[in-house]
Design a protein around this motif. Sequence first.
Motif, PDB file in Angstrom:
ATOM      1  N   UNK A 163       0.835  -1.189   0.000  1.00  0.00           N
ATOM      2  CA  UNK A 163       0.000   0.000   0.000  1.00  0.00           C
ATOM      3  C   UNK A 163       0.875   1.245   0.000  1.00  0.00           C
ATOM      4  N   UNK A 164       0.525   2.235  -0.836  1.00  0.00           N
ATOM      5  CA  UNK A 164       1.379   3.400  -1.018  1.00  0.00           C
ATOM      6  C   UNK A 164       1.393   4.333   0.183  1.00  0.00           C
ATOM      7  N   UNK A 165       0.501   4.115   1.136  1.00  0.00           N
ATOM      8  CA  UNK A 165       0.538   4.927   2.360  1.00  0.00           C
ATOM      9  C   UNK A 165       1.548   4.396   3.369  1.00  0.00           C
ATOM     10  N   UNK A 166       2.142   3.231   3.110  1.00  0.00           N
ATOM     11  CA  UNK A 166       3.102   2.641   4.036  1.00  0.00           C
ATOM     12  C   UNK A 166       4.332   3.540   4.168  1.00  0.00           C
ATOM     13  N   UNK A 167       4.709   3.941   5.378  1.00  0.00           N
ATOM     14  CA  UNK A 167       5.936   4.718   5.541  1.00  0.00           C
ATOM     15  C   UNK A 167       7.160   3.868   5.171  1.00  0.00           C
ATOM     16  N   UNK A 168       8.061   4.427   4.376  1.00  0.00           N
ATOM     17  CA  UNK A 168       9.292   3.754   3.962  1.00  0.00           C
ATOM     18  C   UNK A 168      10.467   4.508   4.574  1.00  0.00           C
ATOM     19  N   UNK A 169      11.240   3.817   5.414  1.00  0.00           N
ATOM     20  CA  UNK A 169      12.445   4.382   6.006  1.00  0.00           C
ATOM     21  C   UNK A 169      13.651   3.730   5.325  1.00  0.00           C
ATOM     22  N   UNK A 170      14.513   4.554   4.740  1.00  0.00           N
ATOM     23  CA  UNK A 170      15.607   4.046   3.918  1.00  0.00           C
ATOM     24  C   UNK A 170      16.925   4.677   4.330  1.00  0.00           C
ATOM     25  N   UNK A 171      17.950   3.832   4.501  1.00  0.00           N
ATOM     26  CA  UNK A 171      19.306   4.350   4.687  1.00  0.00           C
ATOM     27  C   UNK A 171      19.999   4.356   3.338  1.00  0.00           C
ATOM     28  N   UNK A 172      20.271   5.540   2.830  1.00  0.00           N
ATOM     29  CA  UNK A 172      20.942   5.688   1.538  1.00  0.00           C
ATOM     30  C   UNK A 172      21.464   7.116   1.448  1.00  0.00           C
ATOM     31  N   UNK A 173      22.669   7.268   0.942  1.00  0.00           N
ATOM     32  CA  UNK A 173      23.281   8.585   0.849  1.00  0.00           C
ATOM     33  C   UNK A 173      22.980   9.300  -0.462  1.00  0.00           C
ATOM     34  N   UNK A 174      22.199   8.646  -1.332  1.00  0.00           N
ATOM     35  CA  UNK A 174      21.949   9.204  -2.659  1.00  0.00           C
ATOM     36  C   UNK A 174      20.458   9.519  -2.809  1.00  0.00           C
ATOM     37  N   UNK A 175      20.175  10.711  -3.303  1.00  0.00           N
ATOM     38  CA  UNK A 175      18.777  11.153  -3.425  1.00  0.00           C
ATOM     39  C   UNK A 175      18.012  10.387  -4.499  1.00  0.00           C
ATOM     40  N   UNK A 176      18.731   9.837  -5.483  1.00  0.00           N
ATOM     41  CA  UNK A 176      18.043   9.216  -6.616  1.00  0.00           C
ATOM     42  C   UNK A 176      17.093   8.099  -6.199  1.00  0.00           C
ATOM     43  N   UNK A 177      17.501   7.277  -5.222  1.00  0.00           N
ATOM     44  CA  UNK A 177      16.656   6.151  -4.851  1.00  0.00           C
ATOM     45  C   UNK A 177      15.390   6.612  -4.137  1.00  0.00           C
ATOM     46  N   UNK A 178      15.505   7.635  -3.319  1.00  0.00           N
ATOM     47  CA  UNK A 178      14.310   8.197  -2.674  1.00  0.00           C
ATOM     48  C   UNK A 178      13.328   8.686  -3.746  1.00  0.00           C
ATOM     49  N   UNK A 179      13.858   9.333  -4.775  1.00  0.00           N
ATOM     50  CA  UNK A 179      12.999   9.846  -5.850  1.00  0.00           C
ATOM     51  C   UNK A 179      12.310   8.697  -6.580  1.00  0.00           C
TER      52      UNK A 179
END
Length: 452
Positions: free
Chosen positions: A74-90
């Motif tokens: 479900x797209x409302x699920x909060x996603x917490x990500x460890x990553x130093x690059x903005x591209x993956x968050x986008x």
Amino acid sequence: MKISRILHAGYALESGATQILFDPVFENPFSRNCHAFPDVRFDLARVRDLRPDAVFISHFHDDHCSLDSLDLLDRATPIYLYCLFDELFAMIRELGFVNVRPLAVDVPVPVRVGGIEVIPRRALEADVDSMFHIRAEGLNVLNVVDAWMDPETLEQLKPFAPWDMVLWPFQTMREVDVIAPSRAERGPVALPEEWPAQLQALAPRYVVPSSCQFRQEPWSWYNHAMFPITYRQFGAAVAAWLPTARVVRLNPSVSVELSADGLTPASPLPWVLPVGEQDVDYEYDPQIVPPATADIARHFAPLTAGQIALVLDFCRHGLLQRYQDMELPEDSYFSTPCVWQLSVYDHDGGVRRFRYQIHGDDIALAGDEAAPTWLTEIPLAKLYAGLALGESLTSMYLRIDGAPADADIVDDPLIRTLFDNGFAAYQAAQLARIKGRTESGSATLGGRGGAS
């Protein structure tokens, strides 16, 4: 606290009414060429019905962060990500998730989700990995994921000893040894010398052999060369290091209830479906002789004319441009004049050879009269997958021969031109495919919405 294994480094953790998923992968095979070991299937309809309170992703590698798996949630699920690059968050936001948050390691305030606290911890390779310190109901669980322990982090973790449970990455894969088998050391593989002191410092009550849980294709020689540590060997070693600890194997779907009083079995995850024998173990053969790359290439389906043209154009033009655009390390083998040969094998074992004259940052196609001093081989299908599909190095059956013993294998020109600037290539290919599928579904449905 209920702890359930999904697959590889994936876990579902529940406390009260709160459920968190860590590094969830709902695919088999995953990361293109990682086949679940032991074998499992997934009830994807039930996965789509999940409503986890959060997803935590330890790092950007495609066996931990898969957009095909996230696409089921479900797209409302909060996603917490460890990553130093903005591209993956986008990319994750482009997939439709509206609550995507970066993680920072060793911050004083933990991330709180319901009754569960998660503290991201620094791993040895801090620009890539993180680990998770999980607290709930007075219990401390350390999920090391598949990272290496940072000495300073270990000092931070010691005050919490004895830990209630540690999810410990028990498999040390021999990626370089299968890429350059002529340089591989023969004989049994010892467990890393750092592990006894690290585990003794943590003093866990329960140790779960974690991460891995996959092999390559059934025919692959990697299955006897890349995975040297068995569950049996790890269990015996931990018993010697920690006589009062208990090693607990969690196969996919298996769940346990952890409390201050002990560990008890719990109902398995209904959406993870074990297939066949589950208590299987790795079979490492230190004397294995790798098959010829021509024989390996015969296992893959033929490419289309367009796909072949893409690979050949890369070998003749694109590779040269990419190489010249990169900065060569000063101590590289290729800083002095040499001839490199790239051999590309198609589905019937036929080979196309390309020779290149290299000196520092300069590269040019060379004639057959120049004798090569560095040899690289790869199946045509896998080179295409690396170029177009984001396939990772460890599943491409790339092989290097003739490299001097003191040369760095990752200086190989093909490795560098494919991967030096290849961040999140796998996820980018996934996103393009998912968006194409969704747009196609929208058109079929007359614009009323796609399938994700």
